[in-house]
Design a protein around this motif. Structure first.
Motif, PDB file in Angstrom:
ATOM      1  N   UNK A   8       0.890  -1.172   0.000  1.00  0.00           N
ATOM      2  CA  UNK A   8       0.000   0.000   0.000  1.00  0.00           C
ATOM      3  C   UNK A   8       0.928   1.223   0.000  1.00  0.00           C
ATOM      4  N   UNK A   9       1.005   1.907  -1.144  1.00  0.00           N
ATOM      5  CA  UNK A   9       2.041   2.942  -1.305  1.00  0.00           C
ATOM      6  C   UNK A   9       1.858   4.135  -0.364  1.00  0.00           C
ATOM      7  N   UNK A  13       4.812   5.163   2.025  1.00  0.00           N
ATOM      8  CA  UNK A  13       5.463   6.487   1.960  1.00  0.00           C
ATOM      9  C   UNK A  13       5.460   7.119   3.349  1.00  0.00           C
ATOM     10  N   UNK A  14       4.329   7.077   4.056  1.00  0.00           N
ATOM     11  CA  UNK A  14       4.355   7.730   5.380  1.00  0.00           C
ATOM     12  C   UNK A  14       5.261   6.970   6.343  1.00  0.00           C
ATOM     13  N   UNK A  15       5.300   5.654   6.235  1.00  0.00           N
ATOM     14  CA  UNK A  15       6.216   4.883   7.098  1.00  0.00           C
ATOM     15  C   UNK A  15       7.675   5.180   6.776  1.00  0.00           C
ATOM     16  N   UNK A  28       9.817   3.974  -9.499  1.00  0.00           N
ATOM     17  CA  UNK A  28       9.554   5.349  -9.948  1.00  0.00           C
ATOM     18  C   UNK A  28       8.335   5.946  -9.259  1.00  0.00           C
ATOM     19  N   UNK A  29       7.294   5.130  -9.107  1.00  0.00           N
ATOM     20  CA  UNK A  29       6.071   5.621  -8.457  1.00  0.00           C
ATOM     21  C   UNK A  29       6.369   5.992  -7.007  1.00  0.00           C
ATOM     22  N   UNK A  30       7.112   5.116  -6.334  1.00  0.00           N
ATOM     23  CA  UNK A  30       7.448   5.401  -4.931  1.00  0.00           C
ATOM     24  C   UNK A  30       8.300   6.666  -4.837  1.00  0.00           C
ATOM     25  N   UNK A  37       4.711  -3.920   7.685  1.00  0.00           N
ATOM     26  CA  UNK A  37       3.785  -2.804   7.426  1.00  0.00           C
ATOM     27  C   UNK A  37       3.784  -1.764   8.536  1.00  0.00           C
ATOM     28  N   UNK A  38       4.956  -1.501   9.082  1.00  0.00           N
ATOM     29  CA  UNK A  38       5.128  -0.370   9.998  1.00  0.00           C
ATOM     30  C   UNK A  38       6.578   0.087   9.900  1.00  0.00           C
TER      31      UNK A  38
END
Ligand code: UN1
Length: 525
Positions: A270-271, A275-277, A304-306, A455-456
Motif C-alpha cells: 500500500x504505497x 510512503x508515510x512509514x 519510480x512511483x514510490x 507494514x510499519x
C-alpha cells in the motif's frame, strides 16, 4: 538575544551534591544562546567515590524485598506521569526532538515503570525435582551488584529508564554517566527517582564527557574491581572498547549499538502507507535514532512511483524550532558535533558516485526548504536529504549517518531485497511493506536483525518487547520486557537436603533396576 542566567548543577554521589573543578554548559538544541544549566565534569576520584557509595548501598538495597522495590518503581512512574509535560518540554529544549516525540519518549519511561512495578511481585525462581528423595532444588534470581551505565543524548530518558528501572528492581545499585548532550533531563530524572524514595547511594549520577572524561573513568572502574556490570547505549566503536574491558574482567555488558536499518517496499505494498512509514523511519527525530531507516530498498516495478510520491512528501516536511512550532516534523540537530558528522556524508555520496536527489546540507536563512520556518542561524538544521543509485559497498550504504538523510536502493524481487537488507554489518531493526503473506514470512525468517516490523516503521519499540540487535548492533543482550531481567541478575541454584545422610547425585540415586527383557514378537508366538 542576551544569554540567560544559568544555574550550576552537581554530581549526585551518595547523599551529597558534589561539584567538580571543571564544568560544561548544556545549551538548548534550538537556540544556542539559551543555557539550560552548567554541569560538572566529574574527575576520576569522584567517579570512584560514586562507585564506592553504590557498593555501600548495595547491601541494604539488595535485601529490600523485591515487591517493596517494585512499589518504589511504581512511585517513580507516578512522579514521571505528574511531571510528564515539563519533562517533555525539557527533552525538546535540550535535545531538539518534537514535543509529540518527547512526550512519547517520557511515556516510554512511564511504561517501563508500570511493567517493572508488578515484576517486583513476580521475579520468579523455580522449584525443581531432585534425583534423590528428601531433597529439594530451587533457583533464585540474585542481583549482580554495582552497575555502571553510560547512555546517549538522543533518547535521554527512555533509554536510561530501560537500564536503570530493571537494574533497581532486581536489587542492584548504579553509577550513571548520562550523555553530556542532555544532562538536564538526566538530572531531573534522578531527582524524581530520589523523590520516589529510592535511598541515597542506590543511584549515583556523575556528569561529563566520554573520552578522557567521566565516561571513560567509569569504564576504567571495571579494572579497579568496583563494578559488577556495565550497560551502554552508543556507537559500535565505543561499545567494542567497553566490551574488551568488560571481557577481561569477566563481566557480561549490555551493549546497544548502532544501526543501518533497512526498510523494504515490495511491489504490492500500500504505497500511501509505505510512503508515510518511510518518511517517519528516515526523518523522525531528524534521523537521530538508532532505529532510523538507513536504506530504503524498493522493488523495481514500483521504484519510480514510490520515488515521485516520496520526494513530494520530503519537500513538504515541516522543520522548525519544535518549542515554537508544535506541528513540525523535525527540529535541529542535537548539537554541532552531530551536525558535522552528518554533513560529511555529502562528501561520501559525491566521492562514491551516488546521485543526490534532494537536499543541500545545512539550512540557512538564505537557503532553506519550503517547509522551514524561523531563524535558521539560531541552531544547526539539516535539509532533508535523499540519494539514489546507492549500492552495497558505498560508505553511505554501509555506515550509520545519524541525521536527516536516506538512500533509495532499487532491487528486483524479494530475494534481492533481503540480500540488500542483510548487506550491512549492523542488525538492529528492519521493516517490510508488503501484503504478500509469503514475502512477509520470508523477510521475517531471513532478515538478520533483532527487530522487524511488517507494514510499519523501523522504529516503535514498546516497553514489554525485547529491544536489541545482532551483528554490529550489539552483543546479543536485550533490554525491556522480561528478557532484560537476565542482564541484571544471575541464577543461583540451591540444593536443600533434609535426608540427614550423605546422598550423592548421579551415584546414590537408587534408580529402579530394569525387569527381564521383553521381545514383543515372542509374546504372541
Ligand atoms: C534509540 O534510538 O536509542 O523504537 C532508541 C524507537 C524508540 C527507541 C529508540 N522507541 O525508535
Amino acid at each position: 538575544m542576551p544569554e540567560t542566567l544559568s544555574r550550576n548543577y552537581a554530581n549526585l554521589i551518595g547523599d551529597q551534591e558534589v561539584v567538580s573543578t571543571k564544568s560544561f554548559e548544556s545549551r538548548s538544541s534550538s537556540n544556542h544562546t539559551d543555557i539550560i544549566g552548567v554541569f560538572p565534569e566529574a574527575d576520576k576520584a569522584q567517579v570512584r567515590a560514586a562507585c564506592q557509595q553504590a557498593q555501600e548501598a548495595f547491601g541494604r538495597w539488595s535485601k529490600t524485598p523485591a515487591p517493596i522495590r517494585g512499589e518504589l518503581i511504581g512511585s517513580i512512574g507516578e512522579a514521571l506521569s505528574r511531571e510528564k509535560e515539563a519533562l517533555s518540554r525539557l527533552v525538546t529544549r535540550e535535545m531538539g526532538k518534537t514535543l509529540k516525540e518527547a512526550r512519547g519518549s517520557v511515556q516510554e519511561a512511564i511504561d517501563t515503570c508500570h511493567f517493572f512495578q508488578s515484576e517486583g511481585r513476580r521475579l520468579y525462581g523455580q522449584t525443581v525435582p531432585s534425583e534423590m528423595p528428601n531433597k529439594e532444588l530451587m533457583t533464585y534470581r540474585r542481583p549482580l551488584g554495582v552497575v555502571g551505565i553510560v547512555t546517549a543524548g538522543n533518547f535521554p530518558i527512555a533509554v536510561p529508564s530501560w537500564k536503570i528501572i530493571p537494574a533497581l528492581l532486581t536489587g542492584n545499585t548504579i553509577v550513571w554517566k548520562p550523555s553530556e548532550d542532555a544532562p538536564a533531563v538526566a538530572y531531573a530524572f534522578a531527582k524524581l527517582i530520589a523523590e520516589a524514595g529510592v535511598p541515597a547511594g542506590v543511584l549515583n549520577v556523575v556528569f561529563g564527557g566520554g573520552k578522557d572524561a567521566a565516561g571513560q573513568y567509569l569504564v576504567e572502574m571495571m579494572d579497579e574491581g568496583l563494578l559488577d556490570k556495565f550497560a551502554f547505549t552508543g556507537s559500535t566503536a565505543v561499545g567494542r572498547l567497553i566490551g574488551e574491558v568488560a571481557g577481561r574482567n569477566l563481566l557480561h555488558p549490555t551493549l546497544e549499538l548502532g544501526g543501518k536499518n533497512p526498510l523494504v517496499i515490495m511491489r504490492d505494498a500500500d504505497l500511501d502507507n509505505a510512503v508515510s512509514g518511510a518518511i517517519f523511519s528516515a526523518f523522525a527525530t531528524g534521523g537521530q535514532r538508532c532505529t532510523s531507516a538507513g536504506n530504503i530498498i524498493i522493488d523495481a516495478s514500483i521504484y519510480d512511483a514510490f520515488k515521485t510520491r516520496f520526494l513530494e512528501a520530503v519537500k513538504a516536511i515541516k522543520i522548525a524550532d519544535p518549542l515554537e512550532h508544535e506541528d513540525v516534523f523535525y527540529g535541529p540537530f542535537i548539537n554541532q558535533r552531530f551536525f558535522e558528522r552528518w554533513l560529511s556524508h555529502y562528501d561520501w555520496g559525491q566521492e562514491d558516485g551516488a546521485t543526490l536527489l534532494y537536499g543541500q546540507g545545512r539550512i540557512s536563512n538564505d537557503n532553506k526548504p519550503a517547509g522551514f520556518s524561523g531563524d535558521a542561524s539560531a541552531s544547526y538544521y539539516g535539509w532533508p536529504t535523499v540519494w539514489e543509485n546507492v549500492k552495497p559497498g558505498m560508505r553511505q550504504f554501509q555506515q550509520e549517518v545519524f541525521g536527516p538523510t536516506i538512500n533509495l536502493v532499487k532491487v528486483n524481487g524479494i530475494a534481492e531485497a533481503i540480500e540488500a537488507a542483510n548487506a550491512v554489518d549492523y542488525g538492529l531493526s528492519s521493516a517490510i511493506y508488503t501484503n504478500h503473506r509469503e514475502w512477509a514470512y520470508q523477510f521475517k525468517d531471513q532478515i538478520e536483525a533483532g527487530m522487524t516490523s511488517i507494514n510499519n516503521t523501523t522504529n516503535g519499540a514498546e516497553a514489554h518487547m525485547p529491544f536489541g540487535g545482532v551483528k554490529g548492533s550489539g552483543n546479543g543482550t536485550r533490554e525491556s520486557g522480561v528478557w532484560v531481567l537476565d542482564n541484571y541478575t544471575y541464577w543461583h541454584g540451591v540444593n536443600d537436603d533434609i535426608s540427614g545422610k550423605l546422598q550423592l547425585a548421579q551415584m546414590d540415586t537408587g534408580y529402579i533396576g530394569a525387569g527381564s527383557e521383553v521381545s514383543v514378537g515372542k509374546l504372541f508366538d
